[in-house]
Write an enzyme that holds these catalytic residues in place. Structure first.
Site, mmCIF file in Angstrom:
data_model
loop_
_atom_site.group_PDB
_atom_site.id
_atom_site.type_symbol
_atom_site.label_atom_id
_atom_site.label_comp_id
_atom_site.label_asym_id
_atom_site.label_seq_id
_atom_site.Cartn_x
_atom_site.Cartn_y
_atom_site.Cartn_z
ATOM 1 N N ILE A 171 0.846 -1.302 -0.150
ATOM 2 C CA ILE A 171 -0.037 0.029 -0.146
ATOM 3 C C ILE A 171 0.777 1.083 0.087
ATOM 4 C CG2 ILE A 171 -1.677 1.251 1.425
ATOM 5 C CD1 ILE A 171 -3.036 -1.317 2.435
ATOM 6 N N GLY A 172 1.791 1.016 0.699
ATOM 7 C CA GLY A 172 2.785 2.322 0.843
ATOM 8 C C GLY A 172 3.463 2.627 -0.412
ATOM 9 N N ARG A 225 -1.753 -12.027 8.817
ATOM 10 C CA ARG A 225 -1.980 -13.374 9.176
ATOM 11 C C ARG A 225 -1.124 -14.468 8.493
ATOM 12 N NH1 ARG A 225 -8.010 -15.083 11.152
ATOM 13 N NH2 ARG A 225 -7.471 -17.171 12.023
ATOM 14 N N ASN A 233 -0.875 -7.825 16.473
ATOM 15 C CA ASN A 233 -1.058 -6.429 16.069
ATOM 16 C C ASN A 233 -1.377 -5.683 17.293
ATOM 17 O OD1 ASN A 233 -1.339 -6.008 13.217
ATOM 18 N ND2 ASN A 233 -2.305 -7.899 13.239
ATOM 19 N N ASP A 263 -14.496 0.056 1.343
ATOM 20 C CA ASP A 263 -15.423 -0.850 1.050
ATOM 21 C C ASP A 263 -16.626 0.204 0.541
ATOM 22 O OD1 ASP A 263 -14.468 -2.922 2.718
ATOM 23 O OD2 ASP A 263 -14.236 -1.521 4.145
ATOM 24 N N HIS A 295 -14.753 -3.379 9.131
ATOM 25 C CA HIS A 295 -13.923 -3.689 7.963
ATOM 26 C C HIS A 295 -13.730 -5.156 7.913
ATOM 27 C CE1 HIS A 295 -11.433 -3.557 4.415
ATOM 28 N NE2 HIS A 295 -10.513 -4.103 5.294
HETATM 29 P P1 NAI Z 1 2.298 -5.262 3.303
HETATM 30 O O1 NAI Z 1 2.748 -6.621 4.127
HETATM 31 O O2 NAI Z 1 2.892 -5.181 1.655
HETATM 32 O O3 NAI Z 1 3.092 -4.120 4.011
HETATM 33 C C1 NAI Z 1 2.953 -3.856 5.499
HETATM 34 C C2 NAI Z 1 4.191 -3.293 5.825
HETATM 35 O O4 NAI Z 1 4.279 -3.019 7.192
HETATM 36 C C3 NAI Z 1 5.450 -4.141 5.705
HETATM 37 O O5 NAI Z 1 6.299 -3.327 5.029
HETATM 38 C C4 NAI Z 1 5.910 -4.334 6.908
HETATM 39 O O6 NAI Z 1 7.361 -4.286 7.312
HETATM 40 C C5 NAI Z 1 5.466 -3.177 7.800
HETATM 41 N N1 NAI Z 1 5.287 -3.252 9.341
HETATM 42 C C6 NAI Z 1 4.892 -4.367 10.001
HETATM 43 N N2 NAI Z 1 4.911 -4.106 11.347
HETATM 44 C C7 NAI Z 1 5.299 -2.671 11.447
HETATM 45 C C8 NAI Z 1 5.523 -1.933 12.672
HETATM 46 N N3 NAI Z 1 5.473 -2.322 13.686
HETATM 47 N N4 NAI Z 1 5.808 -0.542 12.330
HETATM 48 C C9 NAI Z 1 6.039 -0.149 10.940
HETATM 49 N N5 NAI Z 1 5.819 -0.855 9.959
HETATM 50 C C10 NAI Z 1 5.343 -2.073 10.260
HETATM 51 O O7 NAI Z 1 0.871 -4.998 3.372
HETATM 52 P P2 NAI Z 1 -0.046 -4.201 2.625
HETATM 53 O O8 NAI Z 1 -0.621 -4.571 1.449
HETATM 54 O O9 NAI Z 1 0.617 -2.684 2.316
HETATM 55 O O10 NAI Z 1 -1.214 -3.721 3.498
HETATM 56 C C11 NAI Z 1 -0.885 -3.259 4.824
HETATM 57 C C12 NAI Z 1 -2.227 -3.480 5.711
HETATM 58 O O11 NAI Z 1 -3.380 -2.878 5.165
HETATM 59 C C13 NAI Z 1 -2.517 -4.855 5.959
HETATM 60 O O12 NAI Z 1 -2.932 -5.103 7.280
HETATM 61 C C14 NAI Z 1 -3.814 -5.204 5.148
HETATM 62 O O13 NAI Z 1 -4.526 -6.135 5.640
HETATM 63 C C15 NAI Z 1 -4.379 -3.741 5.271
HETATM 64 N N6 NAI Z 1 -5.618 -3.326 4.219
HETATM 65 C C16 NAI Z 1 -6.562 -2.602 4.750
HETATM 66 C C17 NAI Z 1 -7.546 -2.201 3.782
HETATM 67 C C18 NAI Z 1 -8.676 -1.530 4.503
HETATM 68 O O14 NAI Z 1 -9.524 -1.247 3.676
HETATM 69 N N7 NAI Z 1 -8.970 -1.281 5.621
HETATM 70 C C19 NAI Z 1 -7.587 -2.783 2.615
HETATM 71 C C20 NAI Z 1 -6.371 -3.210 2.336
HETATM 72 C C21 NAI Z 1 -5.385 -3.800 2.874
#
Ligand code: NAI
Length: 328
Positions: A16-17, A92, A105, A159, A187
């Site tokens: 996402i970043g 997960r 988390n 959503d 969500h």
């Molecule tokens: P990703 O796994 O590609 O990136 C997550 C990043 O968070 C990783 O680079 C990891 O190193 C970092 N991270 C983990 N623990 C950390 C901490 N304590 N401090 C700082 N950084 C930390 O995942 P992605 O695809 O970027 O998704 C991120 C989150 O967003 C996931 O939890 C995903 O389920 C959620 N998400 C939420 C949505 C929503 O609508 N609310 C929609 C899509 C994703």
């Protein structure tokens, strides 16, 4: 130009970043007249990858990007931030139980809540995207006693946008004709996208569609399970659309929702619509100048009531679980 808005993004080296940072830096949040300063948090092993992303940000030479700082220490990275987008979370893993996920988390959002409490700017707003977003927001909020509770929200805007897009496809109306969409609750797969108050060209969407079978068995599950469908098709999760929704939500929160419309935001329940007080639950809200207000007085039919209660029950269970773990 005014002083830059300091925006923290956690999980900045993640998927996402990679979409979010470039859009933030290019002015998608506040337009071309207000620069932003990015403060990016990652875990130590991901900092090298993040340095690469920062090189790319540099190479874009965005006029609205005032500077970028990165680090793995939340108290340093959150120093003076006006907006914190908490995206990073622990996914997960194989064999991981739900309670393990909440606990992993919990540790992240407890620490980040405390750090924000200690060093964020007085006007900070905090949007949680990382899953389980509602409960992560609750944990961060509970660990930041000096930050007003209404400054925390969890993302259900993706959503909301998905529901608008599905309704537009069904009715043939452009997305701009669709107003007053609401996502109620969590969500998660129990969320309830509501067509009894949404409007298509000024008419109630459920009447325009006039197809309860589609509404129940197609529309609602398609919106609620869209994330899984994207993983199936793309081989990885929805990142660009999640980034886009994260910006939509933050922009409307800071600058205001459109006249005659509302947005969905998961915020602390004050008991409105008989949702248990204190849950981070998605409601229809209007926003203005960094504040939100729940849209009150909507008639809730029996069908909606059951769905709203089911998603509240799930959030209550999540809250009890993190309470049991001593995280809130
Ligand atoms: P990703 O796994 O590609 O990136 C997550 C990043 O968070 C990783 O680079 C990891 O190193 C970092 N991270 C983990 N623990 C950390 C901490 N304590 N401090 C700082 N950084 C930390 O995942 P992605 O695809 O970027 O998704 C991120 C989150 O967003 C996931 O939890 C995903 O389920 C959620 N998400 C939420 C949505 C929503 O609508 N609310 C929609 C899509 C994703």
């Amino acid at each position: 130009m005014t002083s830059p808005l300091k925006v923290a993004v956690t999980g900045a080296a993640g998927q996402i970043g990679y979409s979010l940072l470039f859009r933030l830096a290019s002015g998608a949040l506040l337009g071309q007249d207000r620069p932003i300063q990015l403060q990016l948090l990652e875990i130590e092993p991901a900092l090298k990858a993040l340095e690469g992303v920062v090189m790319e940000l540099d190479d874009c030479a965005f006029p609205t990007l005032a500077g970028v700082e990165i680090g793995a220490d939340a108290e340093k990275v959150f120093d003076g931030v006006n907006l914190a987008l908490l995206v990073g979370a622990r996914p997960r893993g194989p064999g991981m139980e739900r309670s393990d996920l909440l606990e992993a988390n919990g540790a992240i959002f407890t620490a980040q809540g405390k750090a924000l409490n200690a060093v964020a700017a007085d006007d900070v707003r905090i949007g949680v995207t990382g899953n389980p977003a509602n409960t992560n927001a609750l944990i961060a909020m509970s660990n930041a006693p000096d930050i007003p509770a209404e400054r925390f929200s969890a993302l259900t805007r993706l959503d909301h946008n998905r529901a608008i897009s599905q309704l537009a496809a069904k009715t043939g109306a452009p997305v701009t004709d669709i107003k007053k969409m609401t996502i109620w609750g969590n969500h998660s797969a129990t969320q309830y996208p509501d067509l009894f108050h949404a409007e298509v060209g000024g008419k109630i969407a459920a009447d325009v569609v006039n197809d309860q079978e589609w509404l129940e068995n197609d529309f609602i599950p398609t919106v609620a399970k869209r994330g899984a469908a994207i993983i199936d098709a793309r081989g990885s999760s929805s990142a660009a659309s999640a980034a886009s929704a994260t910006i939509d939500a933050a922009r409307d929160w800071l600058l205001g929702s459109a006249e005659g419309d509302w947005v969905s935001m998961a915020v602390r329940s004050d008991g409105s619509y008989d949702v248990p007080e204190g849950l981070i639950y998605s409601f229809p809200v209007v926003t203005k100048d960094g504040n939100w207000e729940i849209v009150e007085g909507l008639d809730i039919n029996e069908f909606s009531r059951a769905k709203m209660d089911a998603t509240a029950a799930e959030l209550t269970e999540e809250r009890d679980a993190v309470k049991g773990l001593g995280l809130i």
